[in-house]
Motif scaffolding. Structure first.
Motif, short mmCIF file in Angstrom:
data_model
loop_
_atom_site.label_atom_id
_atom_site.label_comp_id
_atom_site.label_asym_id
_atom_site.label_seq_id
_atom_site.Cartn_x
_atom_site.Cartn_y
_atom_site.Cartn_z
N SER A 234 0.82 -1.22 0.00
CA SER A 234 0.00 0.00 0.00
C SER A 234 0.85 1.27 0.00
O SER A 234 0.34 2.36 -0.27
CB SER A 234 -0.94 0.00 1.21
OG SER A 234 -0.20 0.03 2.42
N LYS A 235 2.15 1.14 0.28
CA LYS A 235 3.04 2.29 0.20
C LYS A 235 3.34 2.68 -1.25
O LYS A 235 3.84 3.78 -1.53
CB LYS A 235 4.36 1.98 0.92
CG LYS A 235 4.24 1.84 2.42
CD LYS A 235 5.59 1.65 3.08
CE LYS A 235 6.18 0.28 2.82
NZ LYS A 235 7.47 0.08 3.55
N TYR A 236 3.01 1.76 -2.17
CA TYR A 236 3.41 1.96 -3.56
C TYR A 236 2.24 1.96 -4.55
O TYR A 236 2.41 2.39 -5.70
CB TYR A 236 4.41 0.88 -3.97
CG TYR A 236 5.56 0.76 -3.01
CD1 TYR A 236 6.66 1.62 -3.10
CD2 TYR A 236 5.54 -0.18 -1.98
CE1 TYR A 236 7.71 1.53 -2.21
CE2 TYR A 236 6.60 -0.28 -1.08
CZ TYR A 236 7.68 0.57 -1.20
OH TYR A 236 8.72 0.48 -0.31
N ALA A 237 1.07 1.46 -4.15
CA ALA A 237 -0.05 1.35 -5.09
C ALA A 237 -1.37 1.35 -4.34
O ALA A 237 -1.42 1.07 -3.13
CB ALA A 237 0.08 0.08 -5.92
N ASN A 238 -2.45 1.66 -5.05
CA ASN A 238 -3.78 1.64 -4.45
C ASN A 238 -4.31 0.22 -4.32
O ASN A 238 -5.04 -0.10 -3.37
CB ASN A 238 -4.75 2.48 -5.28
CG ASN A 238 -4.40 3.96 -5.25
OD1 ASN A 238 -3.97 4.48 -4.22
ND2 ASN A 238 -4.58 4.64 -6.37
N THR A 239 -3.97 -0.64 -5.29
CA THR A 239 -4.33 -2.05 -5.22
C THR A 239 -3.11 -2.87 -5.61
O THR A 239 -2.22 -2.39 -6.34
CB THR A 239 -5.49 -2.42 -6.17
OG1 THR A 239 -5.02 -2.36 -7.53
CG2 THR A 239 -6.67 -1.48 -6.00
N LYS A 251 7.17 2.33 -9.13
CA LYS A 251 6.65 1.96 -7.82
C LYS A 251 6.61 0.45 -7.63
O LYS A 251 6.84 -0.06 -6.53
CB LYS A 251 5.24 2.54 -7.65
CG LYS A 251 5.21 4.06 -7.49
CD LYS A 251 5.90 4.48 -6.20
CE LYS A 251 5.78 5.97 -5.97
NZ LYS A 251 6.46 6.39 -4.71
N ALA A 252 6.33 -0.28 -8.70
CA ALA A 252 6.29 -1.74 -8.62
C ALA A 252 7.65 -2.30 -8.22
O ALA A 252 7.75 -3.17 -7.34
CB ALA A 252 5.84 -2.33 -9.96
N VAL A 253 8.70 -1.80 -8.84
CA VAL A 253 10.05 -2.27 -8.53
C VAL A 253 10.44 -1.89 -7.10
O VAL A 253 11.06 -2.68 -6.39
CB VAL A 253 11.06 -1.71 -9.55
CG1 VAL A 253 12.49 -1.94 -9.08
CG2 VAL A 253 10.85 -2.36 -10.91
#
Length: 411
Positions: A234-239, A251-253
């Motif tokens: 959740s620090k990097y994406a909404n889902t 953000k995924a990496v």
């Protein structure tokens, strides 16, 4: 053609690959004649070929116990994974599974492909289980009971926090480490008391699998349950699914690197556990999967391919690890090498860079302080071809012919 190119680039991996191929074929021919044991070992080859390879090296009595332990837990896992089973049906089965392994008449149809066959023919596994020594049976029953209860608990909840992530991994893998220690003890070949080190052995493997299998799990139909903890992603994406989209690559990496950094927490415990093992076959059984795990994490770290396709160690390097892992010096050497590879991929801009580097340095310190690195084999360094590529290809073809011949002639 891809395999051929890999061999040309890494010629030192050719001989281990041939040895592994021959050993695998030999293992397939060592299936016991009794119908129930024949089913168990044949099924083991189908549901986990790499596990079947390392288990074949164990003492016969312990080999049988570990084989059944694995298949019982694989069956339990099949029930957990089948999303078509309603929770009100699934939970009681998970909680009672430890009793079903004593009942040759119990049956529950679920799963797909080879896992469906395992469940349909589970009576063979139960029959074999009932022939094991009482010490082995008690260890398998206890772990199955605890794992079933833990799985049932997480059927009804998502993994929100890192603590829950550790708890879930304990139920599905840490308990496997504890159970194996119990089986080693029951065999009288080892005298290790199951403890937190055993648990860490399981957590390290499980977290590696969870990281590596992101794309396969997120794309599964019907939708698979995911076990990346919300506290991290959740620090990097909404889902969690957002991470696979190209526009979220950065953000995924970063999220991936956070997950790998979390997994590295268990490495020092794993090294301590393996250094305490005394029986060579048990040592190899434990060490090879752990080296594969640190190698896989080194490849996954900072690698967007985790969200686009499959990331795994090439076949030749896997064969080299399997062939070359014989002593604790080999383990320290491989962990040191793969941690060097991982360290080389850390970027200062990554939000977890400091934490990641700290954990890598702790791992390398353990390896250096062992005093065994001067005896190590190198798995990280890219081998350079030392002979003509055409000659390498000719040798490869010749050895392939030899393997084909041995397949026909080997008793």
């Amino acid at each position: 053609m891809g395999s051929l190119k890999a061999i040309v680039k890494h010629p030192d991996e050719l001989y281990p690959m041939i040895k592994l191929k021959i050993a695998s074929k030999h293992a397939e021919k060592q299936i016991p004649p009794e119908p129930h044991w024949a089913f168990c070992y044949s099924m083991l080859l189908k549901v986990s070929r790499s596990f079947a390879f390392v288990i074949q090296q164990l003492d016969v009595e312990l080999r049988n116990a570990v084989c059944i332990f694995y298949l019982v837990l694989r069956a339990l896992d099949t029930v957990e994974d089948d999303t078509s089973i309603p929770s009100d049906v699934k939970v009681p089965i998970l909680e009672a599974f430890h009793r079903h392994i004593y009942d040759v008449k119990w049956h529950f149809a679920c799963g797909t492909k080879e896992y469906k066959v395992l469940m349909d023919e589970l009576h063979h596994v139960v029959t074999a289980f009932l022939e094991l020594g009482r010490g082995y049976q008690e260890a398998i029953e206890e772990i199955t009971k605890r794992m079933g209860a833990g799985m049932a608990k997480f059927i009804l909840k998502e993994v929100e926090t890192v603590d829950e992530y550790n708890e879930y991994c304990h139920y599905v893998a840490g308990l496997v480490g504890l159970g194996l220690s119990k089986l080693f003890y029951a065999s009288k070949l080892e005298n290790l008391a199951p403890d937190t080190l055993s648990n860490s052995m399981g957590l390290f493997l499980q977290k590696t699998n969870i990281i590596r299998d992101y794309l396969e799990d997120i794309n599964e139909i019907p939708k698979s349950r995911m076990f990346w903890p919300r506290e991290i992603w959740s620090k990097y994406a909404n889902t969690l699914e957002d991470l696979k989209h190209e526009e979220n690559s950065v953000k995924a990496v970063q999220c991936l690197n956070d997950m790998v950094t979390n997994a590295l927490l268990h490495v020092e415990d794993c090294l301590k556990y393996m250094s305490a093992l005394r029986e060579p076959s048990i040592f190899r059984f434990c060490a090879i999967p752990q080296i594969m795990a640190i190698g896989t994490l080194a490849l996954c770290y900072n690698n967007i391919t985790v969200f686009r396709g499959v990331v795994k160690m090439r076949r030749g390097l896997t064969a080299k690890v399997m062939d070359g892992t014989k002593t604790m010096a080999d383990v320290y050497g491989s962990f040191f090498d793969f941690s060097c590879l991982l360290k080389s991929k850390v970027e200062k801009s990554d939000p977890n860079a400091t934490k990641t580097l700290s954990r890598i340095e702790a791992i390398q310190k353990s390896c250096v302080e062992s005093g065994l690195l001067n005896k190590r084999r190198s798995y990280m360094l890219t081998s350079q071809p030392r002979c003509n590529s055409a000659l390498i290809i000719a040798v490869f073809v010749l050895l392939a012919v030899i393997v084909a011949f041995l397949k026909k002639k080997m008793p």
